[in-house]
Design an enzyme around this catalytic site. Structure first.
Site, PDB file in Angstrom:
ATOM      1  N   MET A 101      39.505  18.791  48.431  1.00 60.87           N
ATOM      2  CA  MET A 101      38.556  17.801  47.928  1.00 60.87           C
ATOM      3  C   MET A 101      39.311  16.579  47.407  1.00 60.87           C
ATOM      4  SD  MET A 101      35.902  20.211  45.789  1.00 60.87           S
ATOM      5  CE  MET A 101      37.190  21.005  44.828  1.00 60.87           C
ATOM      6  N   GLY A 189      39.624  15.800  41.868  1.00 65.94           N
ATOM      7  CA  GLY A 189      40.473  16.115  43.016  1.00 65.94           C
ATOM      8  C   GLY A 189      41.075  17.505  42.953  1.00 65.94           C
ATOM      9  N   SER A 190      40.951  18.298  44.015  1.00 68.71           N
ATOM     10  CA  SER A 190      41.396  19.684  43.931  1.00 68.71           C
ATOM     11  C   SER A 190      41.193  20.404  45.262  1.00 68.71           C
ATOM     12  CB  SER A 190      40.625  20.396  42.820  1.00 68.71           C
ATOM     13  OG  SER A 190      39.263  20.017  42.866  1.00 68.71           O
ATOM     14  N   ARG A 191      41.114  21.753  45.192  1.00 76.69           N
ATOM     15  CA  ARG A 191      40.991  22.551  46.410  1.00 76.69           C
ATOM     16  C   ARG A 191      40.292  23.875  46.110  1.00 76.69           C
ATOM     17  NH1 ARG A 191      46.524  24.426  49.111  1.00 76.69           N
ATOM     18  NH2 ARG A 191      45.964  26.613  49.338  1.00 76.69           N
TER      19      ARG A 191
END
Length: 232
Positions: A101, A189-191
């Protein structure tokens, strides 16, 4: 502007974003008092903060066995990997689908498939680039182990990144959720990693755009082979 057109641009905001929008708006007012051009920059920042915390409704496929994406973003990794040990899922590799993301994606996370939360495990770690393979083990993360009504177990892991510094999880062990229910949020922001049960093939490809709560990533009851894709 019609109501339908307005709804295209104005989306519901997750409650977690209210204080951040309020802070950004207050700073914007002060910037306008200092110098008008700075105020307009602050206005843009406030709009972006609101946009980041948007939480639009999604149309979730509800056929039994369909697993949907837990996050908006792009499939960045698709490979066998041993799930985090704290989830107690398997010591053998499981198929892992990673959805990255960016700061422009919606960051509300949704449960891939209905089931009971058997484990919630937070792991303190680093803040490496979330698109890297080693981020699955080295970065700060929060994982869920889920058991479906059919007895299948899978995992979904929220992973912090370079910018993301706060993982939020809204569920606890023992909770039962439906497919597409909101279970968490990661700021800035990340995953998300999804660990599929043995024998379940992913129905997505690397580089594919995902929509949380809508895009089907696997069919627990199907026999379709893993898909391949190409950019066109």
């Amino acid at each position: 502007m019609s109501v339908s057109m307005l709804s295209t641009f104005v989306k519901p905001m997750h409650p977690e974003g209210r204080k951040f929008v309020a802070i950004a708006a207050a700073i914007t007012v002060m910037l306008f008092l200092l110098w008008e051009p700075l105020g307009w920059i602050g206005t843009g920042l406030t709009i972006w903060v609101y946009y980041f915390f948007r939480d639009p409704p999604r149309v979730t496929p509800v056929r039994e066995g369909l697993m949907i994406s837990p996050a908006d973003g792009v499939v960045s990794l698709l490979q066998p990997a041993v799930p985090p040990t704290e989830l107690g899922l398997s010591e053998a590799p499981m198929t892992r689908v990673s959805v990255f993301m960016s700061v422009f994606n919606c960051h509300v996370n949704r449960l891939p498939l209905a089931g009971r939360i058997t484990k919630v495990a937070y792991h303190k770690g680093l803040f490496l680039n979330a698109s890297l393979d080693k981020a699955s083990l080295d970065n700060e993360r929060n994982g869920l182990a889920v058991e479906t009504a059919a007895g299948q177990r899978y995992g979904v892991v929220q992973i912090a990144g370079l910018v993301a510094r706060r993982i939020l999880c809204f569920v606890k062990e023992g909770d039962t959720l439906a497919t597409g229910d909101r279970f968490g949020l990661i700021r800035f922001g990340s995953r998300l990693d999804i660990y599929l049960p043995e024998g379940v093939q992913p129905l997505v490809c690397i580089g594919q755009t995902m929509i949380a709560g809508e895009t089907v990533i696997a069919d627990m009851s199907g026999s379709e082979p893993a898909r391949t894709g190409e950019v066109r």
